[in-house]
Design a protein around this motif. Structure first.
Motif, PDB file in Angstrom:
ATOM      1  N   VAL A  53      44.458  46.025  40.280  1.00  0.00           N
ATOM      2  CA  VAL A  53      43.203  46.758  40.434  1.00  0.00           C
ATOM      3  C   VAL A  53      43.328  48.161  39.850  1.00  0.00           C
ATOM      4  O   VAL A  53      44.226  48.909  40.191  1.00  0.00           O
ATOM      5  CB  VAL A  53      42.786  46.823  41.927  1.00  0.00           C
ATOM      6  N   ALA A  56      38.207  50.803  42.566  1.00  0.00           N
ATOM      7  CA  ALA A  56      37.412  50.007  43.501  1.00  0.00           C
ATOM      8  C   ALA A  56      36.507  50.904  44.317  1.00  0.00           C
ATOM      9  O   ALA A  56      36.773  52.088  44.507  1.00  0.00           O
ATOM     10  CB  ALA A  56      38.333  49.216  44.425  1.00  0.00           C
ATOM     11  N   TYR A  73      33.463  46.384  45.096  1.00  0.00           N
ATOM     12  CA  TYR A  73      33.310  46.321  43.645  1.00  0.00           C
ATOM     13  C   TYR A  73      34.676  46.677  43.086  1.00  0.00           C
ATOM     14  O   TYR A  73      35.259  47.698  43.470  1.00  0.00           O
ATOM     15  CB  TYR A  73      32.258  47.312  43.146  1.00  0.00           C
ATOM     16  N   VAL A  74      35.202  45.836  42.218  1.00  0.00           N
ATOM     17  CA  VAL A  74      36.571  45.988  41.732  1.00  0.00           C
ATOM     18  C   VAL A  74      36.609  46.005  40.205  1.00  0.00           C
ATOM     19  O   VAL A  74      35.947  45.202  39.549  1.00  0.00           O
ATOM     20  CB  VAL A  74      37.454  44.833  42.263  1.00  0.00           C
ATOM     21  N   VAL A  75      37.405  46.946  39.679  1.00  0.00           N
ATOM     22  CA  VAL A  75      37.694  46.995  38.242  1.00  0.00           C
ATOM     23  C   VAL A  75      39.128  46.466  38.091  1.00  0.00           C
ATOM     24  O   VAL A  75      40.072  47.060  38.613  1.00  0.00           O
ATOM     25  CB  VAL A  75      37.600  48.432  37.686  1.00  0.00           C
ATOM     26  N   ARG A  76      39.248  45.303  37.426  1.00  0.00           N
ATOM     27  CA  ARG A  76      40.575  44.709  37.205  1.00  0.00           C
ATOM     28  C   ARG A  76      41.299  45.377  36.051  1.00  0.00           C
ATOM     29  O   ARG A  76      40.662  45.869  35.117  1.00  0.00           O
ATOM     30  CB  ARG A  76      40.444  43.220  36.867  1.00  0.00           C
ATOM     31  N   CYS A  83      41.398  37.033  41.547  1.00  0.00           N
ATOM     32  CA  CYS A  83      40.065  36.549  41.909  1.00  0.00           C
ATOM     33  C   CYS A  83      39.629  37.096  43.270  1.00  0.00           C
ATOM     34  O   CYS A  83      40.406  37.723  43.985  1.00  0.00           O
ATOM     35  CB  CYS A  83      40.046  35.027  41.915  1.00  0.00           C
ATOM     36  N   GLU A  84      38.376  36.821  43.607  1.00  0.00           N
ATOM     37  CA  GLU A  84      37.783  37.288  44.859  1.00  0.00           C
ATOM     38  C   GLU A  84      38.619  36.860  46.069  1.00  0.00           C
ATOM     39  O   GLU A  84      38.933  37.686  46.933  1.00  0.00           O
ATOM     40  CB  GLU A  84      36.355  36.741  44.978  1.00  0.00           C
ATOM     41  N   PHE A 106      33.213  41.891  40.463  1.00  0.00           N
ATOM     42  CA  PHE A 106      34.028  42.549  39.437  1.00  0.00           C
ATOM     43  C   PHE A 106      33.107  43.248  38.443  1.00  0.00           C
ATOM     44  O   PHE A 106      32.098  42.675  38.014  1.00  0.00           O
ATOM     45  CB  PHE A 106      34.913  41.527  38.717  1.00  0.00           C
TER      46      PHE A 106
END
Length: 135
Positions: A53, A56, A73-76, A83-84, A106
């Motif tokens: 991550v 977030a 809300y996640v920025v990979r 995954c979720e 995402f």
């Protein structure tokens, strides 16, 4: 300023054993999950500690049964396939059951002010619109 000399700012803070004051979140940003209050900043710290991550943000998402649920809300990181379910499992192992993240989306970047403050209202609006568009 109140008569006892306290200034109400809406910040949640604590004093450590050495007397230092730490501001940890904003009262108005708490997520009300059932009878519990969940501070988004705490969950964001856990999310940002996940190696896959980059950034977030956690927002309240309306839920008929619970009132609100924590949504991330996640920025990979580039190339990451996290995954979720993996994110929810990692966080669930670190927090009390009522603080668990129950929804993940995402995105490419977390919207922030020039000073770096998360624009939660934009994320809430995005989540409620059901938009699959990228932020």
């Amino acid at each position: 300023m109140e008569s006892e000399g306290w200034l109400k700012t809406g910040d949640l803070c604590y004093f450590d054993y050495d007397g230092f004051l730490f501001i940890v979140d904003r009262l108005k940003e708490l997520i009300k999950y059932k009878a519990y209050q969940v501070p988004p900043a705490e969950l964001e710290r856990y999310l940002q500690s996940i190696p896959d991550v980059v950034d977030a943000a956690v927002i309240p998402y309306p839920d008929e049964e619970a009132g609100q649920i924590p949504m991330a809300y996640v920025v990979r990181k580039p190339g990451s396939k996290i995954c979720e379910a993996q994110i929810m499992e990692i966080i669930a192992k670190q927090v009390s059951p009522y603080k668990k993240i129950r929804k993940v989306a995402f995105i490419n970047a977390i919207p922030k002010t020039p000073a770096g403050k998360i624009l939660r209202r934009e994320l809430v609006k995005h989540a409620l619109s059901g938009a699959s568009s990228k932020l």
